[in-house]
Design a protein around this motif. Structure first.
Motif, PDB file in Angstrom:
ATOM      1  N   UNK A  37       0.805  -1.226   0.000  1.00 36.45           N
ATOM      2  CA  UNK A  37       0.000   0.000   0.000  1.00 36.45           C
ATOM      3  C   UNK A  37       0.839   1.277   0.000  1.00 36.45           C
ATOM      4  N   UNK A  38       2.092   1.204  -0.436  1.00 39.43           N
ATOM      5  CA  UNK A  38       3.009   2.334  -0.285  1.00 39.43           C
ATOM      6  C   UNK A  38       3.132   3.257  -1.492  1.00 39.43           C
ATOM      7  N   UNK A  39       2.378   3.031  -2.559  1.00 39.07           N
ATOM      8  CA  UNK A  39       2.500   3.936  -3.700  1.00 39.07           C
ATOM      9  C   UNK A  39       2.173   5.372  -3.296  1.00 39.07           C
ATOM     10  N   UNK A  40       1.155   5.572  -2.487  1.00 42.44           N
ATOM     11  CA  UNK A  40       0.775   6.937  -2.090  1.00 42.44           C
ATOM     12  C   UNK A  40       1.935   7.650  -1.401  1.00 42.44           C
ATOM     13  N   UNK A 111       5.203  18.959 -14.215  1.00 42.08           N
ATOM     14  CA  UNK A 111       4.357  17.795 -14.468  1.00 42.08           C
ATOM     15  C   UNK A 111       3.011  17.995 -13.802  1.00 42.08           C
ATOM     16  N   UNK A 112       1.951  17.745 -14.562  1.00 45.55           N
ATOM     17  CA  UNK A 112       0.574  17.845 -14.074  1.00 45.55           C
ATOM     18  C   UNK A 112       0.023  16.436 -13.923  1.00 45.55           C
ATOM     19  N   UNK A 113      -0.541  16.152 -12.772  1.00 44.98           N
ATOM     20  CA  UNK A 113      -1.054  14.806 -12.514  1.00 44.98           C
ATOM     21  C   UNK A 113      -2.240  14.502 -13.412  1.00 44.98           C
ATOM     22  N   UNK A 114      -2.298  13.252 -13.887  1.00 49.98           N
ATOM     23  CA  UNK A 114      -3.386  12.792 -14.745  1.00 49.98           C
ATOM     24  C   UNK A 114      -4.363  11.932 -13.942  1.00 49.98           C
ATOM     25  N   UNK A 115      -3.849  10.938 -13.220  1.00 48.27           N
ATOM     26  CA  UNK A 115      -4.693  10.085 -12.381  1.00 48.27           C
ATOM     27  C   UNK A 115      -3.811   9.350 -11.387  1.00 48.27           C
ATOM     28  N   UNK A 116      -4.449   8.829 -10.334  1.00 50.45           N
ATOM     29  CA  UNK A 116      -3.761   8.001  -9.360  1.00 50.45           C
ATOM     30  C   UNK A 116      -4.698   6.885  -8.904  1.00 50.45           C
ATOM     31  N   UNK A 117      -4.178   5.657  -8.895  1.00 52.98           N
ATOM     32  CA  UNK A 117      -4.910   4.514  -8.372  1.00 52.98           C
ATOM     33  C   UNK A 117      -4.098   3.936  -7.212  1.00 52.98           C
ATOM     34  N   UNK A 118      -4.512   2.788  -6.720  1.00 50.82           N
ATOM     35  CA  UNK A 118      -3.797   2.138  -5.628  1.00 50.82           C
ATOM     36  C   UNK A 118      -2.379   1.744  -6.034  1.00 50.82           C
ATOM     37  N   UNK A 138       3.442   0.472  -8.895  1.00 50.66           N
ATOM     38  CA  UNK A 138       3.875  -0.175  -7.660  1.00 50.66           C
ATOM     39  C   UNK A 138       3.766  -1.676  -7.893  1.00 50.66           C
ATOM     40  N   UNK A 139       4.907  -2.356  -7.898  1.00 48.55           N
ATOM     41  CA  UNK A 139       4.952  -3.745  -8.356  1.00 48.55           C
ATOM     42  C   UNK A 139       5.552  -4.671  -7.299  1.00 48.55           C
ATOM     43  N   UNK A 140       5.131  -5.952  -7.288  1.00 48.75           N
ATOM     44  CA  UNK A 140       5.759  -6.928  -6.399  1.00 48.75           C
ATOM     45  C   UNK A 140       7.214  -7.140  -6.798  1.00 48.75           C
ATOM     46  N   UNK A 141       8.063  -7.377  -5.786  1.00 50.72           N
ATOM     47  CA  UNK A 141       9.487  -7.572  -6.079  1.00 50.72           C
ATOM     48  C   UNK A 141       9.887  -9.040  -6.187  1.00 50.72           C
ATOM     49  N   UNK A 142       8.915  -9.951  -6.024  1.00 54.23           N
ATOM     50  CA  UNK A 142       9.209 -11.378  -6.118  1.00 54.23           C
ATOM     51  C   UNK A 142       9.697 -11.998  -4.822  1.00 54.23           C
ATOM     52  N   UNK A 190      15.337   7.854   3.985  1.00 56.82           N
ATOM     53  CA  UNK A 190      15.222   8.842   5.061  1.00 56.82           C
ATOM     54  C   UNK A 190      13.779   8.940   5.575  1.00 56.82           C
ATOM     55  N   UNK A 191      12.817   8.880   4.665  1.00 61.19           N
ATOM     56  CA  UNK A 191      11.411   8.970   5.069  1.00 61.19           C
ATOM     57  C   UNK A 191      10.910   7.675   5.706  1.00 61.19           C
ATOM     58  N   UNK A 192      11.465   6.539   5.271  1.00 57.21           N
ATOM     59  CA  UNK A 192      11.015   5.241   5.766  1.00 57.21           C
ATOM     60  C   UNK A 192      11.591   4.933   7.127  1.00 57.21           C
ATOM     61  N   UNK A 193      12.852   5.289   7.334  1.00 55.26           N
ATOM     62  CA  UNK A 193      13.526   5.008   8.599  1.00 55.26           C
ATOM     63  C   UNK A 193      14.136   3.630   8.604  1.00 55.26           C
ATOM     64  N   UNK A 194      15.062   3.394   9.554  1.00 52.56           N
ATOM     65  CA  UNK A 194      15.756   2.108   9.605  1.00 52.56           C
ATOM     66  C   UNK A 194      14.812   0.949   9.895  1.00 52.56           C
ATOM     67  N   UNK A 195      15.041  -0.125   9.187  1.00 56.50           N
ATOM     68  CA  UNK A 195      14.301  -1.353   9.447  1.00 56.50           C
ATOM     69  C   UNK A 195      12.909  -1.404   8.844  1.00 56.50           C
ATOM     70  N   UNK A 196      12.430  -0.288   8.248  1.00 48.49           N
ATOM     71  CA  UNK A 196      11.094  -0.300   7.651  1.00 48.49           C
ATOM     72  C   UNK A 196      11.185  -0.771   6.225  1.00 48.49           C
ATOM     73  N   UNK A 197      10.028  -1.142   5.654  1.00 46.93           N
ATOM     74  CA  UNK A 197       9.959  -1.548   4.253  1.00 46.93           C
ATOM     75  C   UNK A 197      10.442  -2.930   4.125  1.00 46.93           C
TER      76      UNK A 197
END
Length: 197
Positions: A37-40, A111-118, A138-142, A190-197
């Motif tokens: 759910x991290x695309x946003x 850049x002007x946004x066109x659309x955003x989905x999940x 936003x894609x699975x990494x396997x 930097x935004x995610x922080x250590x150990x996240x993701x």
């Protein structure tokens, strides 16, 4: 990391319905490991990031040169942009995308946004050289995680636009994309922080 075009064209992205007449110029894997759910979060980083998106002197110099040439030759006037030389891709959207979230515009670059989905976000730009789209998926990494994948789609403005795209290609690969990817990854960490993701 640069990826084959098929990593974009072979997946059922919504952008295919809207920009089928655009050429897939580049596809890049973004260093943005996360959850489903991290695309946003990534879109927010693009729109509201704290750092310079191109963190090298060479990259900044290339952008500065491009804007100076654009001003000198009149490539970036309002009549040459969205709603002037070309209609916005929002005019092509099916009802569900038109009525859904649009996503943020980018202030640092035009850049002007066109659309955003999940799992997909598209933004567009236009000038006298090209009509371009930056599409982030936003894609699975396997391996149980996810990450961003950026596709750059272009529709050159005639022979001049095609020559322009060919002329800037080495500069994009050597000076712009490597610095852009480093900057995206550094800010994501930097935004995610250590150990996240």
């Amino acid at each position: 990391m640069r990826l084959p075009r098929s990593t974009h064209t072979d997946l059922p992205w919504r952008i295919h319905e809207i920009a089928g007449d655009f050429k897939v110029e580049d596809v890049w894997e973004l260093p943005t490991p996360g959850g489903p759910d991290d695309l946003a979060r990534l879109v927010d980083q693009f729109a509201n990031g704290a750092g310079d998106p191109v963190d090298s002197r060479v990259g900044r110099a290339l952008f500065a040169l491009r804007w100076k040439l654009g001003a000198l030759f009149g490539w970036d006037g309002p009549a040459d942009g969205l709603g002037g030389r070309v209609p916005t891709l929002r005019d092509r959207l099916p009802a569900d995308l038109r009525e859904g979230p649009r996503g943020p515009d980018l202030g640092a670059v035009p850049f002007t946004s066109v659309y955003q989905t999940h799992d997909e976000w598209a933004a567009e730009t236009a000038n006298r050289t090209v009509h371009g789209v930056m599409r982030i998926g936003w894609v699975p990494d396997g391996a149980g995680g996810y990450h961003g994948r950026m596709a750059v789609l272009v529709k050159p403005n005639g022979l001049f636009g095609a020559l322009y795209m060919a002329g800037i290609k080495p500069f994009r690969y050597l000076g712009v994309y490597p610095a852009l990817l480093r900057g995206i990854g550094r800010e994501w960490r930097a935004r995610t922080g250590p150990g996240a993701g």
